[in-house]
Design a protein around this motif. Structure first.
Motif, PDB file in Angstrom:
ATOM      1  N   ARG A  32      28.509 -76.494 -32.902  1.00  0.00           N
ATOM      2  CA  ARG A  32      27.905 -75.369 -33.648  1.00  0.00           C
ATOM      3  C   ARG A  32      26.880 -75.875 -34.650  1.00  0.00           C
ATOM      4  O   ARG A  32      25.794 -75.313 -34.798  1.00  0.00           O
ATOM      5  CB  ARG A  32      28.989 -74.566 -34.380  1.00  0.00           C
ATOM      6  CG  ARG A  32      29.669 -73.538 -33.543  1.00  0.00           C
ATOM      7  CD  ARG A  32      30.497 -72.585 -34.379  1.00  0.00           C
ATOM      8  NE  ARG A  32      31.490 -73.236 -35.214  1.00  0.00           N
ATOM      9  CZ  ARG A  32      32.722 -73.575 -34.825  1.00  0.00           C
ATOM     10  NH1 ARG A  32      33.102 -73.323 -33.588  1.00  0.00           N
ATOM     11  NH2 ARG A  32      33.558 -74.149 -35.651  1.00  0.00           N
ATOM     12  N   LEU A  33      27.230 -76.948 -35.345  1.00  0.00           N
ATOM     13  CA  LEU A  33      26.329 -77.519 -36.346  1.00  0.00           C
ATOM     14  C   LEU A  33      25.053 -78.050 -35.694  1.00  0.00           C
ATOM     15  O   LEU A  33      23.949 -77.820 -36.193  1.00  0.00           O
ATOM     16  CB  LEU A  33      27.035 -78.633 -37.100  1.00  0.00           C
ATOM     17  CG  LEU A  33      26.208 -79.386 -38.122  1.00  0.00           C
ATOM     18  CD1 LEU A  33      25.741 -78.457 -39.228  1.00  0.00           C
ATOM     19  CD2 LEU A  33      26.998 -80.531 -38.689  1.00  0.00           C
ATOM     20  N   ALA A  34      25.200 -78.733 -34.571  1.00  0.00           N
ATOM     21  CA  ALA A  34      24.028 -79.294 -33.888  1.00  0.00           C
ATOM     22  C   ALA A  34      23.075 -78.193 -33.445  1.00  0.00           C
ATOM     23  O   ALA A  34      21.856 -78.292 -33.648  1.00  0.00           O
ATOM     24  CB  ALA A  34      24.468 -80.132 -32.693  1.00  0.00           C
ATOM     25  N   VAL A  35      23.610 -77.144 -32.861  1.00  0.00           N
ATOM     26  CA  VAL A  35      22.757 -76.043 -32.403  1.00  0.00           C
ATOM     27  C   VAL A  35      22.059 -75.390 -33.591  1.00  0.00           C
ATOM     28  O   VAL A  35      20.857 -75.123 -33.552  1.00  0.00           O
ATOM     29  CB  VAL A  35      23.586 -75.020 -31.591  1.00  0.00           C
ATOM     30  CG1 VAL A  35      22.799 -73.750 -31.343  1.00  0.00           C
ATOM     31  CG2 VAL A  35      24.035 -75.639 -30.279  1.00  0.00           C
ATOM     32  N   ILE A  60      11.643 -74.352 -23.944  1.00  0.00           N
ATOM     33  CA  ILE A  60      12.160 -75.188 -25.023  1.00  0.00           C
ATOM     34  C   ILE A  60      13.415 -74.520 -25.582  1.00  0.00           C
ATOM     35  O   ILE A  60      13.369 -73.398 -26.070  1.00  0.00           O
ATOM     36  CB  ILE A  60      11.104 -75.408 -26.119  1.00  0.00           C
ATOM     37  CG1 ILE A  60       9.919 -76.180 -25.523  1.00  0.00           C
ATOM     38  CG2 ILE A  60      11.697 -76.167 -27.300  1.00  0.00           C
ATOM     39  CD1 ILE A  60       8.741 -76.317 -26.448  1.00  0.00           C
ATOM     40  N   ALA A  61      14.517 -75.247 -25.481  1.00  0.00           N
ATOM     41  CA  ALA A  61      15.806 -74.683 -25.869  1.00  0.00           C
ATOM     42  C   ALA A  61      16.687 -75.753 -26.507  1.00  0.00           C
ATOM     43  O   ALA A  61      16.430 -76.950 -26.391  1.00  0.00           O
ATOM     44  CB  ALA A  61      16.499 -74.112 -24.636  1.00  0.00           C
ATOM     45  N   VAL A  62      17.727 -75.288 -27.168  1.00  0.00           N
ATOM     46  CA  VAL A  62      18.763 -76.156 -27.722  1.00  0.00           C
ATOM     47  C   VAL A  62      20.012 -75.918 -26.891  1.00  0.00           C
ATOM     48  O   VAL A  62      20.380 -74.778 -26.626  1.00  0.00           O
ATOM     49  CB  VAL A  62      19.042 -75.824 -29.202  1.00  0.00           C
ATOM     50  CG1 VAL A  62      20.185 -76.656 -29.738  1.00  0.00           C
ATOM     51  CG2 VAL A  62      17.797 -76.026 -30.041  1.00  0.00           C
ATOM     52  N   SER A  63      20.648 -76.991 -26.478  1.00  0.00           N
ATOM     53  CA  SER A  63      21.827 -76.845 -25.633  1.00  0.00           C
ATOM     54  C   SER A  63      22.828 -77.957 -25.908  1.00  0.00           C
ATOM     55  O   SER A  63      22.455 -79.073 -26.279  1.00  0.00           O
ATOM     56  CB  SER A  63      21.408 -76.893 -24.164  1.00  0.00           C
ATOM     57  OG  SER A  63      22.551 -76.831 -23.340  1.00  0.00           O
ATOM     58  N   THR A  64      24.087 -77.641 -25.710  1.00  0.00           N
ATOM     59  CA  THR A  64      25.133 -78.666 -25.776  1.00  0.00           C
ATOM     60  C   THR A  64      25.539 -79.102 -24.369  1.00  0.00           C
ATOM     61  O   THR A  64      26.362 -79.988 -24.220  1.00  0.00           O
ATOM     62  CB  THR A  64      26.376 -78.145 -26.532  1.00  0.00           C
ATOM     63  OG1 THR A  64      26.843 -76.975 -25.889  1.00  0.00           O
ATOM     64  CG2 THR A  64      26.031 -77.856 -27.981  1.00  0.00           C
ATOM     65  N   ASN A  65      24.961 -78.470 -23.370  1.00  0.00           N
ATOM     66  CA  ASN A  65      25.198 -78.854 -21.976  1.00  0.00           C
ATOM     67  C   ASN A  65      24.044 -79.740 -21.532  1.00  0.00           C
ATOM     68  O   ASN A  65      22.966 -79.244 -21.226  1.00  0.00           O
ATOM     69  CB  ASN A  65      25.278 -77.634 -21.071  1.00  0.00           C
ATOM     70  CG  ASN A  65      26.435 -76.744 -21.433  1.00  0.00           C
ATOM     71  OD1 ASN A  65      27.494 -77.235 -21.788  1.00  0.00           O
ATOM     72  ND2 ASN A  65      26.232 -75.448 -21.367  1.00  0.00           N
ATOM     73  N   GLN A  82      27.522 -83.699 -28.152  1.00  0.00           N
ATOM     74  CA  GLN A  82      26.107 -83.996 -28.021  1.00  0.00           C
ATOM     75  C   GLN A  82      25.343 -82.701 -27.880  1.00  0.00           C
ATOM     76  O   GLN A  82      25.875 -81.709 -27.392  1.00  0.00           O
ATOM     77  CB  GLN A  82      25.850 -84.874 -26.798  1.00  0.00           C
ATOM     78  CG  GLN A  82      26.519 -86.214 -26.862  1.00  0.00           C
ATOM     79  CD  GLN A  82      26.293 -87.017 -25.600  1.00  0.00           C
ATOM     80  OE1 GLN A  82      25.690 -86.561 -24.638  1.00  0.00           O
ATOM     81  NE2 GLN A  82      26.774 -88.235 -25.593  1.00  0.00           N
ATOM     82  N   ALA A  83      24.098 -82.752 -28.324  1.00  0.00           N
ATOM     83  CA  ALA A  83      23.219 -81.601 -28.160  1.00  0.00           C
ATOM     84  C   ALA A  83      21.828 -82.134 -27.862  1.00  0.00           C
ATOM     85  O   ALA A  83      21.490 -83.262 -28.221  1.00  0.00           O
ATOM     86  CB  ALA A  83      23.204 -80.740 -29.414  1.00  0.00           C
TER      87      ALA A  83
END
Length: 156
Positions: A32-35, A60-65, A82-83
């Motif tokens: 959650r923090l990384a995103v 362009i996106a933020v993802s943990t996958n 990881q993100a």
């Protein structure tokens, strides 16, 4: 491409407290923090895309996958969470090729970086805020865990 590593000192106490929350809860807190912290950089990268290419901006996106290159790059990582932030694939799982072509250039086209400047402009703020955000997220997770334990104890 060189691997970029940033070091943050003084997070040992946070790591200890995260460990007390349990592995899954700790991982979710970190994700959650990384995103949350990478999203402003993603917005900056979208703003810096040098061409009016809506496919590239929209990708362009933020993802943990992690997928593709990011997954291969981090395959041996021992990180709990990881993100990644950058051009991401859609239905076919591949990021638009124009991202790399713009960032690094070609024989006939000079580089017009947008990802690295976005990272450079936001990394100081990101790294400085991690400890404060982590304490806040850990407190919330601990409160949720305590509430759940109380609810389960009341059920008997």
């Amino acid at each position: 491409m060189a691997k970029v590593t940033e070091r943050v000192e003084g997070l040992a106490d946070l790591d200890k407290v995260l460990g007390e929350l349990g592995k899954a809860t700790g991982r979710n807190v970190l994700r959650r923090l990384a995103v949350k912290r990478l999203e402003p950089m993603a917005e900056e990268a979208r703003r810096r895309v040098p061409v009016e290419d809506s496919d590239l901006k929209d990708s362009i996106a933020v993802s943990t996958n992690l997928a593709g290159y990011a997954k291969r790059l981090n395959s041996r990582s021992k990180s709990e969470a990881q993100a990644s932030m950058g051009p991401a694939g859609r239905g076919d799982g591949k990021a638009p090729p124009q991202g790399s072509l713009q960032e690094f250039g070609t024989v006939n086209h000079p580089p017009q970086p947008f990802m690295r400047p976005a990272w450079d402009s936001g990394k100081g703020e990101l790294l400085d805020a991690i400890a404060d955000d982590l304490w806040s997220e850990i407190s919330k997770a601990a409160a949720r865990k305590a509430k759940k334990a109380a609810r389960l104890a009341a059920k008997g």
